[in-house]
Design a protein around this motif. Sequence first.
Motif, PDB file in Angstrom:
ATOM      1  N   GLY A  21       0.780  -1.233   0.000  1.00 10.79           N
ATOM      2  CA  GLY A  21       0.000   0.000   0.000  1.00 10.79           C
ATOM      3  C   GLY A  21       0.811   1.281   0.000  1.00 10.79           C
ATOM      4  N   ARG A  22       2.119   1.172  -0.125  1.00  7.41           N
ATOM      5  CA  ARG A  22       2.961   2.374  -0.137  1.00  7.41           C
ATOM      6  C   ARG A  22       3.928   2.295  -1.313  1.00  7.41           C
ATOM      7  NH1 ARG A  22       4.504   1.867   5.912  1.00  7.41           N
ATOM      8  NH2 ARG A  22       6.593   1.998   5.092  1.00  7.41           N
ATOM      9  N   ARG A  23       4.460   3.441  -1.663  1.00  8.18           N
ATOM     10  CA  ARG A  23       5.467   3.513  -2.721  1.00  8.18           C
ATOM     11  C   ARG A  23       6.830   3.760  -2.102  1.00  8.18           C
ATOM     12  NH1 ARG A  23       3.316   6.147  -8.076  1.00  8.18           N
ATOM     13  NH2 ARG A  23       1.266   5.195  -8.103  1.00  8.18           N
ATOM     14  N   LEU A  24       7.852   3.377  -2.828  1.00  7.97           N
ATOM     15  CA  LEU A  24       9.212   3.697  -2.394  1.00  7.97           C
ATOM     16  C   LEU A  24       9.444   5.188  -2.536  1.00  7.97           C
ATOM     17  CD1 LEU A  24      11.275   0.867  -4.130  1.00  7.97           C
ATOM     18  CD2 LEU A  24      10.829   1.093  -1.683  1.00  7.97           C
ATOM     19  N   PRO A  25      10.289   5.763  -1.686  1.00 11.30           N
ATOM     20  CA  PRO A  25      10.671   7.160  -1.897  1.00 11.30           C
ATOM     21  C   PRO A  25      11.313   7.295  -3.284  1.00 11.30           C
ATOM     22  CG  PRO A  25      11.471   6.376   0.228  1.00 11.30           C
ATOM     23  CD  PRO A  25      10.932   5.185  -0.509  1.00 11.30           C
ATOM     24  N   PRO A  26      11.218   8.463  -3.906  1.00 14.47           N
ATOM     25  CA  PRO A  26      11.736   8.631  -5.269  1.00 14.47           C
ATOM     26  C   PRO A  26      13.195   8.201  -5.454  1.00 14.47           C
ATOM     27  CG  PRO A  26      10.425  10.527  -4.664  1.00 14.47           C
ATOM     28  CD  PRO A  26      10.539   9.672  -3.426  1.00 14.47           C
ATOM     29  N   TYR A  27      14.059   8.455  -4.477  1.00 17.62           N
ATOM     30  CA  TYR A  27      15.471   8.089  -4.641  1.00 17.62           C
ATOM     31  C   TYR A  27      15.652   6.577  -4.653  1.00 17.62           C
ATOM     32  CZ  TYR A  27      16.004   7.166   0.391  1.00 17.62           C
ATOM     33  OH  TYR A  27      15.897   6.655   1.651  1.00 17.62           O
ATOM     34  N   LEU A  28      14.863   5.837  -3.859  1.00 15.66           N
ATOM     35  CA  LEU A  28      14.965   4.376  -3.876  1.00 15.66           C
ATOM     36  C   LEU A  28      14.325   3.804  -5.138  1.00 15.66           C
ATOM     37  CD1 LEU A  28      14.275   3.324  -0.172  1.00 15.66           C
ATOM     38  CD2 LEU A  28      16.462   3.390  -1.388  1.00 15.66           C
ATOM     39  N   TRP A  29      13.206   4.391  -5.571  1.00 10.02           N
ATOM     40  CA  TRP A  29      12.566   3.944  -6.795  1.00 10.02           C
ATOM     41  C   TRP A  29      13.522   4.115  -7.982  1.00 10.02           C
ATOM     42  CZ3 TRP A  29      11.527   6.214 -11.431  1.00 10.02           C
ATOM     43  CH2 TRP A  29      10.732   5.474 -12.307  1.00 10.02           C
ATOM     44  N   ALA A  30      14.199   5.260  -8.055  1.00 15.44           N
ATOM     45  CA  ALA A  30      15.137   5.526  -9.154  1.00 15.44           C
ATOM     46  C   ALA A  30      16.300   4.531  -9.130  1.00 15.44           C
ATOM     47  CB  ALA A  30      15.653   6.959  -9.076  1.00 15.44           C
ATOM     48  N   PHE A  31      16.811   4.241  -7.953  1.00 16.43           N
ATOM     49  CA  PHE A  31      17.906   3.276  -7.820  1.00 16.43           C
ATOM     50  C   PHE A  31      17.434   1.893  -8.273  1.00 16.43           C
ATOM     51  CE2 PHE A  31      20.717   0.348  -5.618  1.00 16.43           C
ATOM     52  CZ  PHE A  31      21.958   0.897  -5.885  1.00 16.43           C
ATOM     53  N   ARG A  32      16.251   1.497  -7.834  1.00 17.62           N
ATOM     54  CA  ARG A  32      15.693   0.194  -8.208  1.00 17.62           C
ATOM     55  C   ARG A  32      15.488   0.105  -9.718  1.00 17.62           C
ATOM     56  NH1 ARG A  32      10.105  -2.567  -5.909  1.00 17.62           N
ATOM     57  NH2 ARG A  32       9.501  -3.510  -7.876  1.00 17.62           N
ATOM     58  N   THR A  34      17.071   1.586 -12.073  1.00 15.42           N
ATOM     59  CA  THR A  34      18.293   1.713 -12.887  1.00 15.42           C
ATOM     60  C   THR A  34      19.346   0.706 -12.435  1.00 15.42           C
ATOM     61  OG1 THR A  34      19.055   3.506 -11.441  1.00 15.42           O
ATOM     62  CG2 THR A  34      17.891   4.141 -13.461  1.00 15.42           C
ATOM     63  N   VAL A  35      20.010   0.977 -11.364  1.00 15.07           N
ATOM     64  CA  VAL A  35      21.131   0.154 -10.904  1.00 15.07           C
ATOM     65  C   VAL A  35      20.675  -1.259 -10.531  1.00 15.07           C
ATOM     66  CG1 VAL A  35      22.948  -0.037  -9.152  1.00 15.07           C
ATOM     67  CG2 VAL A  35      22.367   2.203 -10.103  1.00 15.07           C
ATOM     68  N   ALA A  36      19.541  -1.389  -9.850  1.00 13.21           N
ATOM     69  CA  ALA A  36      19.071  -2.694  -9.368  1.00 13.21           C
ATOM     70  C   ALA A  36      18.011  -3.306 -10.286  1.00 13.21           C
ATOM     71  CB  ALA A  36      18.530  -2.546  -7.948  1.00 13.21           C
ATOM     72  N   ARG A  37      17.959  -2.865 -11.512  1.00 11.93           N
ATOM     73  CA  ARG A  37      16.946  -3.339 -12.454  1.00 11.93           C
ATOM     74  C   ARG A  37      16.988  -4.855 -12.657  1.00 11.93           C
ATOM     75  NH1 ARG A  37      13.810  -1.007 -16.377  1.00 11.93           N
ATOM     76  NH2 ARG A  37      13.401  -2.296 -18.200  1.00 11.93           N
ATOM     77  N   GLY A  38      18.132  -5.445 -12.572  1.00 15.40           N
ATOM     78  CA  GLY A  38      18.285  -6.893 -12.750  1.00 15.40           C
ATOM     79  C   GLY A  38      17.621  -7.719 -11.660  1.00 15.40           C
ATOM     80  N   TYR A  39      17.207  -7.078 -10.588  1.00 19.21           N
ATOM     81  CA  TYR A  39      16.578  -7.778  -9.465  1.00 19.21           C
ATOM     82  C   TYR A  39      15.078  -7.492  -9.362  1.00 19.21           C
ATOM     83  CZ  TYR A  39      21.400  -8.420  -8.073  1.00 19.21           C
ATOM     84  OH  TYR A  39      22.729  -8.752  -8.053  1.00 19.21           O
ATOM     85  N   LEU A  40      14.461  -6.970 -10.428  1.00 17.92           N
ATOM     86  CA  LEU A  40      13.036  -6.615 -10.374  1.00 17.92           C
ATOM     87  C   LEU A  40      12.157  -7.799  -9.986  1.00 17.92           C
ATOM     88  CD1 LEU A  40      12.514  -4.158 -13.360  1.00 17.92           C
ATOM     89  CD2 LEU A  40      12.461  -3.662 -10.915  1.00 17.92           C
ATOM     90  N   GLY A  41      12.465  -8.988 -10.492  1.00 15.09           N
ATOM     91  CA  GLY A  41      11.673 -10.168 -10.141  1.00 15.09           C
ATOM     92  C   GLY A  41      11.732 -10.466  -8.651  1.00 15.09           C
ATOM     93  N   GLN A  42      12.902 -10.321  -8.071  1.00 17.81           N
ATOM     94  CA  GLN A  42      13.067 -10.550  -6.636  1.00 17.81           C
ATOM     95  C   GLN A  42      12.255  -9.529  -5.835  1.00 17.81           C
ATOM     96  OE1 GLN A  42      17.156 -10.599  -5.396  1.00 17.81           O
ATOM     97  NE2 GLN A  42      16.635 -10.558  -3.232  1.00 17.81           N
ATOM     98  N   HIS A  43      12.306  -8.272  -6.247  1.00 15.31           N
ATOM     99  CA  HIS A  43      11.543  -7.236  -5.535  1.00 15.31           C
ATOM    100  C   HIS A  43      10.042  -7.498  -5.651  1.00 15.31           C
ATOM    101  CE1 HIS A  43      15.307  -5.298  -4.982  1.00 15.31           C
ATOM    102  NE2 HIS A  43      15.437  -4.941  -6.244  1.00 15.31           N
TER     103      HIS A  43
END
Length: 118
Positions: A21-32, A34-43
């Motif tokens: 029910g919540r969103r990540l803060p913009p800085y964490l969303w941006a990191f996820r 871009t840099v952590a895009r390869g882990y989207l399935g895990q998230h």
Amino acid sequence: MRRAGVARFLYQAGGLSAPPGRRLPPYLWAFRATVARGYLGQHRDNEAVMRYLSGQARDIEWIVHRAGIGSDGPSKGVLERSGRAISIATFGDCASYSYRLLSDPAAIHTCDPSAYRR
């Protein structure tokens, strides 16, 4: 877990997984994104688990630690439950925090990150 009589458990999700029910803060969303895009399935898996727990498992005492783990090495301090801040911690500091978290009744049914005590 219900059938086994588990009283309380901890699920460790990544700090880049949004709580239900919540969103990540913009800085964490941006990191996820871009840099952590390869882990989207895990998230997404972590988010599905948190949604299930918060919606279907209120009768079980669960805690989700949205950990930010960066490396192994010497302790960088003491982690505390945080509603906003997240620290990149060592494996040992996360393990110590998670162990303490299991005995904190205020943490039941929460999906919070952790941050180093200031």
